[in-house]
Design a protein around this motif. Structure first.
Motif, PDB file in Angstrom:
ATOM      1  N   CYS A 128       0.729  10.049 -14.351  1.00  0.00           N
ATOM      2  CA  CYS A 128       1.984   9.468 -13.607  1.00  0.00           C
ATOM      3  C   CYS A 128       1.243   8.419 -12.163  1.00  0.00           C
ATOM      4  CB  CYS A 128       2.412  10.845 -12.797  1.00  0.00           C
ATOM      5  SG  CYS A 128       2.894  12.146 -13.664  1.00  0.00           S
ATOM      6  N   VAL A 129      -0.527   8.685 -12.185  1.00  0.00           N
ATOM      7  CA  VAL A 129      -0.304   8.015 -11.148  1.00  0.00           C
ATOM      8  C   VAL A 129      -1.230   7.053 -11.580  1.00  0.00           C
ATOM      9  CG1 VAL A 129      -2.845   7.897  -9.347  1.00  0.00           C
ATOM     10  CG2 VAL A 129      -1.846  10.184  -9.245  1.00  0.00           C
ATOM     11  N   VAL A 130      -1.294   6.909 -12.333  1.00  0.00           N
ATOM     12  CA  VAL A 130      -0.937   5.369 -12.483  1.00  0.00           C
ATOM     13  C   VAL A 130      -0.046   4.337 -13.344  1.00  0.00           C
ATOM     14  CG1 VAL A 130      -1.908   4.174 -14.572  1.00  0.00           C
ATOM     15  CG2 VAL A 130      -3.316   5.387 -13.606  1.00  0.00           C
ATOM     16  N   VAL A 154      -5.204   3.353  -0.703  1.00  0.00           N
ATOM     17  CA  VAL A 154      -6.506   4.275  -0.201  1.00  0.00           C
ATOM     18  C   VAL A 154      -6.103   5.558   0.030  1.00  0.00           C
ATOM     19  CG1 VAL A 154      -7.063   3.903   2.453  1.00  0.00           C
ATOM     20  CG2 VAL A 154      -5.879   2.189   1.074  1.00  0.00           C
ATOM     21  N   ARG A 155      -6.862   6.465   0.100  1.00  0.00           N
ATOM     22  CA  ARG A 155      -7.355   7.921  -0.229  1.00  0.00           C
ATOM     23  C   ARG A 155      -8.296   8.764  -0.237  1.00  0.00           C
ATOM     24  NH1 ARG A 155      -5.763   7.211  -7.109  1.00  0.00           N
ATOM     25  NH2 ARG A 155      -7.729   6.077  -7.400  1.00  0.00           N
ATOM     26  N   GLY A 156      -8.020  10.353   0.157  1.00  0.00           N
ATOM     27  CA  GLY A 156      -9.638  10.181  -0.173  1.00  0.00           C
ATOM     28  C   GLY A 156     -10.549  10.345  -1.234  1.00  0.00           C
ATOM     29  N   THR A 202       0.642  14.515 -17.784  1.00  0.00           N
ATOM     30  CA  THR A 202      -0.927  14.918 -16.433  1.00  0.00           C
ATOM     31  C   THR A 202      -0.982  13.610 -14.906  1.00  0.00           C
ATOM     32  OG1 THR A 202      -2.094  14.060 -17.468  1.00  0.00           O
ATOM     33  CG2 THR A 202      -1.554  16.214 -18.325  1.00  0.00           C
ATOM     34  N   TYR A 203      -1.589  14.531 -14.770  1.00  0.00           N
ATOM     35  CA  TYR A 203      -1.397  14.114 -13.074  1.00  0.00           C
ATOM     36  C   TYR A 203      -2.011  12.488 -12.991  1.00  0.00           C
ATOM     37  CZ  TYR A 203      -3.699  13.196  -8.515  1.00  0.00           C
ATOM     38  OH  TYR A 203      -3.315  12.311  -7.192  1.00  0.00           O
ATOM     39  N   ASN A 204      -2.781  12.869 -13.592  1.00  0.00           N
ATOM     40  CA  ASN A 204      -3.619  11.008 -13.789  1.00  0.00           C
ATOM     41  C   ASN A 204      -1.962   9.696 -14.534  1.00  0.00           C
ATOM     42  OD1 ASN A 204      -6.607  10.477 -12.646  1.00  0.00           O
ATOM     43  ND2 ASN A 204      -6.680  11.893 -13.678  1.00  0.00           N
ATOM     44  N   ASP A 232     -12.054  12.889  -2.281  1.00  0.00           N
ATOM     45  CA  ASP A 232     -11.935  13.889  -3.139  1.00  0.00           C
ATOM     46  C   ASP A 232     -11.656  12.750  -4.819  1.00  0.00           C
ATOM     47  OD1 ASP A 232     -10.365  13.201  -1.577  1.00  0.00           O
ATOM     48  OD2 ASP A 232      -8.452  15.292  -2.442  1.00  0.00           O
ATOM     49  N   HIS A 233     -10.616  11.487  -4.709  1.00  0.00           N
ATOM     50  CA  HIS A 233      -9.939  10.806  -5.814  1.00  0.00           C
ATOM     51  C   HIS A 233     -10.876   9.911  -6.786  1.00  0.00           C
ATOM     52  CE1 HIS A 233      -6.512  13.580  -5.874  1.00  0.00           C
ATOM     53  NE2 HIS A 233      -6.534  12.595  -4.271  1.00  0.00           N
ATOM     54  N   ILE A 234     -12.362   9.638  -5.820  1.00  0.00           N
ATOM     55  CA  ILE A 234     -13.339   8.713  -6.362  1.00  0.00           C
ATOM     56  C   ILE A 234     -13.404   8.658  -8.266  1.00  0.00           C
ATOM     57  CG2 ILE A 234     -15.278   9.665  -6.010  1.00  0.00           C
ATOM     58  CD1 ILE A 234     -15.835   6.662  -4.300  1.00  0.00           C
ATOM     59  N   ILE A 286       5.811  10.653  -3.725  1.00  0.00           N
ATOM     60  CA  ILE A 286       5.834  12.384  -3.394  1.00  0.00           C
ATOM     61  C   ILE A 286       5.417  12.975  -4.641  1.00  0.00           C
ATOM     62  CG2 ILE A 286       7.165  14.357  -2.744  1.00  0.00           C
ATOM     63  CD1 ILE A 286       6.751  12.620  -0.901  1.00  0.00           C
ATOM     64  N   GLU A 287       3.900  12.918  -4.554  1.00  0.00           N
ATOM     65  CA  GLU A 287       3.552  13.870  -6.035  1.00  0.00           C
ATOM     66  C   GLU A 287       3.864  14.932  -6.282  1.00  0.00           C
ATOM     67  OE1 GLU A 287      -0.805  12.008  -5.930  1.00  0.00           O
ATOM     68  OE2 GLU A 287       0.469   9.759  -6.671  1.00  0.00           O
ATOM     69  N   ASP A 288       4.863  15.599  -6.659  1.00  0.00           N
ATOM     70  CA  ASP A 288       5.413  16.908  -6.752  1.00  0.00           C
ATOM     71  C   ASP A 288       5.586  17.112  -8.193  1.00  0.00           C
ATOM     72  OD1 ASP A 288       7.149  15.026  -7.966  1.00  0.00           O
ATOM     73  OD2 ASP A 288       8.789  15.953  -6.558  1.00  0.00           O
ATOM     74  N   SER A 329       0.630  -1.169   0.104  1.00  0.00           N
ATOM     75  CA  SER A 329       0.194  -0.022   0.254  1.00  0.00           C
ATOM     76  C   SER A 329       0.625   1.137   0.244  1.00  0.00           C
ATOM     77  CB  SER A 329      -0.911  -0.258   1.084  1.00  0.00           C
ATOM     78  OG  SER A 329       0.001   0.013   2.334  1.00  0.00           O
ATOM     79  N   ARG A 330       0.566   2.513  -0.254  1.00  0.00           N
ATOM     80  CA  ARG A 330       0.787   3.426  -0.546  1.00  0.00           C
ATOM     81  C   ARG A 330       0.147   4.784   0.399  1.00  0.00           C
ATOM     82  NH1 ARG A 330      -1.838   6.520  -3.300  1.00  0.00           N
ATOM     83  NH2 ARG A 330      -2.490   6.145  -5.047  1.00  0.00           N
ATOM     84  N   PHE A 331       0.833   5.737   0.218  1.00  0.00           N
ATOM     85  CA  PHE A 331       0.655   6.725   0.870  1.00  0.00           C
ATOM     86  C   PHE A 331       1.651   8.374   0.223  1.00  0.00           C
ATOM     87  CE2 PHE A 331       0.608  11.183   3.325  1.00  0.00           C
ATOM     88  CZ  PHE A 331      -0.054  11.332   3.131  1.00  0.00           C
ATOM     89  N   ALA A 332       0.678   9.109  -1.112  1.00  0.00           N
ATOM     90  CA  ALA A 332       1.549   9.389  -2.093  1.00  0.00           C
ATOM     91  C   ALA A 332       0.550  11.216  -1.842  1.00  0.00           C
ATOM     92  CB  ALA A 332       0.294   9.308  -3.419  1.00  0.00           C
ATOM     93  N   PRO A 333       1.202  11.466  -0.533  1.00  0.00           N
ATOM     94  CA  PRO A 333       1.348  13.722  -0.357  1.00  0.00           C
ATOM     95  C   PRO A 333       1.873  14.369  -2.009  1.00  0.00           C
ATOM     96  CG  PRO A 333       2.723  12.480   0.702  1.00  0.00           C
ATOM     97  CD  PRO A 333       2.280  11.505   0.278  1.00  0.00           C
ATOM     98  N   SER A 334       0.629  14.799  -1.863  1.00  0.00           N
ATOM     99  CA  SER A 334       1.556  16.401  -3.173  1.00  0.00           C
ATOM    100  C   SER A 334       1.810  17.563  -1.457  1.00  0.00           C
ATOM    101  CB  SER A 334       0.160  16.933  -3.766  1.00  0.00           C
ATOM    102  OG  SER A 334      -0.335  15.804  -4.532  1.00  0.00           O
ATOM    103  N   PRO A 335       3.481  17.039  -2.083  1.00  0.00           N
ATOM    104  CA  PRO A 335       3.932  18.201  -0.477  1.00  0.00           C
ATOM    105  C   PRO A 335       3.939  19.819  -1.393  1.00  0.00           C
ATOM    106  CG  PRO A 335       5.190  17.387  -2.601  1.00  0.00           C
ATOM    107  CD  PRO A 335       4.328  16.742  -3.010  1.00  0.00           C
TER     108      PRO A 335
HETATM  109  N1  GLU Z   1      -1.117  12.947  -4.356  1.00  0.00           N
HETATM  110  C1  GLU Z   1      -3.505  13.118  -3.778  1.00  0.00           C
HETATM  111  C2  GLU Z   1      -3.266  14.192  -3.189  1.00  0.00           C
HETATM  112  O1  GLU Z   1      -2.248  14.040  -1.902  1.00  0.00           O
HETATM  113  C3  GLU Z   1      -3.184  11.650  -4.049  1.00  0.00           C
HETATM  114  C4  GLU Z   1      -3.603  10.791  -4.723  1.00  0.00           C
HETATM  115  C5  GLU Z   1      -3.853   9.401  -4.812  1.00  0.00           C
HETATM  116  O2  GLU Z   1      -3.986   8.583  -3.817  1.00  0.00           O
HETATM  117  O3  GLU Z   1      -3.754   8.600  -5.872  1.00  0.00           O
HETATM  118  O4  GLU Z   1      -4.485  14.249  -2.140  1.00  0.00           O
END
Ligand code: GLU
Length: 469
Positions: free
Chosen positions: A182-184, A196-198, A178-180, A200-202, A41-43, A5-11
């Protein structure tokens, strides 16, 4: 299958409460399964991403004990990889160059809005020939038929018809991904099995699933976590006080309390409230997360914090307390062991910051007395009692809670006065204020000569006041 699993914050800022809770859930998924937890780190938003924010996120995670298993991945260091896959999709016809002008897209959007339909790209360039020398973006060729279905661990089955999704831009005119996209690519390359994420990404999820499929990548499991509201029912924000996790540390909360508090913001296990980290690892399940938004409740956090101050090994709490003393500039080398202070004060305060504040008198000279307490207790009537108990203290050969207690009682008996008449003036004299734990144990932690000096100071104070009257 081994869980990753991961945590992917935007800094773009500190680690806030919502982010920390998402990170905790993702961390627990990995730890519960004996899998791996990784950080990304989604920078890519270079304008808004800062090194200070990256450091703050690491600091918050470390404080909470949310350890990660590999070197964090930085999106800005992976552009070659994104480009490689964009080229591959282009070559396979799964993506295409779009030459539509900004004006055309804007006009189309306006018309769609006016007609009351969802703005979406009409696919004009799907089958266009190359236009040499013309600027273009690259779009993903989204399937036009069928639908995307996924079983969200929190929200259940979600199905989106492909005709709802248009052809997403995956590379901008300047070639940057673009963002999507990179995530993929990252989720695939990092071997992520659980996202696992917020919530708002659904809306991104069906698009991401289609791209993963086009790349031939496995589809991870998803859990979209609801948001956190303030105690007034509005979205949690600065208005509600501290929102950065490290601010809670600074305000005197223990990481154990914070973890316990965060996990319960939307997750439950019967009506149990107290969970140690180890227990959480044993019992945590994503499916026990609540779909409804959860509300922040500072009182409950305070209650948990006090619980942990009282029940964790005193050495562990003392280590955190040392940090708070250092922060307010109080040196604790000379004075009682911090564990003693913890034992004495834990049930009198809600936070370690408060504990440090009210325990200064163990380590710093008492140079003045709290105004109200002095007014009430350092009065001429207290002189005899203070003098008597001072002399008894000065004569003690053994300085302990028992001998102190006995000396105070002897003063009461000798002067034929009640305990309060000695105790309160003595408390103000020795601690500077009218609040302290039981006097005998408190004074036993302060050297005898210091207590005697402080009583002398209080006697001088009374005399000076008398002189002024
Ligand atoms: N970087 C995104 C955020 O901080 C998270 C993206 C993801 O978890 O897929 O909301």
């Amino acid at each position: 299958m081994s869980v990753v699993s991961r945590f992917a914050p935007s800094p773009t800022g500190y680690l806030h409460v919502g982010g920390a809770r998402t990170a905790l859930y993702a961390w627990l998924v990995a730890r519960a399964a004996g899998g791996k937890f990784v950080l990304r780190i989604e920078d890519t938003d270079r304008e808004r991403s800062t090194q200070a924010a990256i450091d703050a996120i690491f600091e918050g995670m470390q404080w909470l004990g949310l350890t990660w298993d590999e070197e964090p991945i930085y999106q800005t260091r992976r552009f070659d990889r994104y480009k490689e896959l964009i080229d591959q999709l282009l070559a396979e016809g799964k993506a295409y160059k779009c030459y539509c002008s900004h004006e055309r897209l804007e006009k189309m959007r306006e018309e769609q809005m006016a007609a009351g339909v969802k703005p979406r790209y009409d696919g004009k360039c799907r089958d266009q020939a190359e236009q040499e020398g013309q600027p273009y973006v690259i779009r993903f060729r989204n399937p036009q038929e069928g639908s995307v279905v996924f079983d969200d661990h929190i929200r259940g089955r979600i199905e989106i018809a492909n005709k709802e999704l248009d052809d997403l831009i995956i590379a901008r005119t300047d070639g940057t991904p673009t963002y999507n996209f990179c995530v993929v690519v990252d989720d695939w390359d990092m071997g992520i099995t659980h996202v696992v994420r917020g919530e708002d990404h659904i809306n991104n999820t069906p698009r991401q699933i289609n791209i993963l499929q086009a790349l031939g990548a496995p589809i991870p499991e998803y859990a979209h976590v609801s948001m956190i509201l303030g105690d007034d029912g509005k979205k949690l924000s600065k208005r509600h006080g501290a929102v950065s996790v490290t601010e809670y540390r600074d305000n005197g909360y223990l990481p154990e309390a914070m973890i316990n508090y965060l996990v319960r913001l939307g997750w439950s296990h019967g009506d149990q409230e107290i969970f140690s980290r180890d227990e959480l690892i044993q019992i945590f399940k994503l499916s026990d997360i609540n779909k409804a938004a959860s509300a922040f409740n500072t009182e409950k956090l305070n209650w948990l914090n006090q619980h942990y101050m009282k029940t964790l090994p005193a050495e562990q709490v003392a280590a955190e307390l040392a940090w708070h003393f250092a922060r307010i500039g109080v040196a604790t080398e000379d004075g009682p062991a911090l564990v003693e202070v913890v034992k004495l004060q834990a049930d009198r305060v809600k936070t370690l910051k408060e504990m440090a504040e009210i325990s200064r008198y163990f380590y710093e000279p008492v140079t003045e007395f709290e105004e109200q307490a002095a007014k009430k207790h350092l009065r001429p009537v207290a002189k005899d009692a203070l003098q008597d108990v001072r002399d008894r203290f000065a004569a003690l050969s053994n300085w302990s809670a028992e001998t102190i207690h006995q000396a105070i009682q002897d003063t009461c008996a000798a002067l034929d006065i009640g305990m309060g008449k000695v105790g309160m003036p003595l408390r103000v004299a020795a601690t500077g204020g009218g609040n302290s734990p039981s006097l005998d144990v408190t004074l036993a932690l302060i050297p005898r000569h210091t207590v005697v000096e402080r009583i002398d100071l209080a006697l001088e104070f009374i005399a000076a006041r008398e002189g002024n009257q």
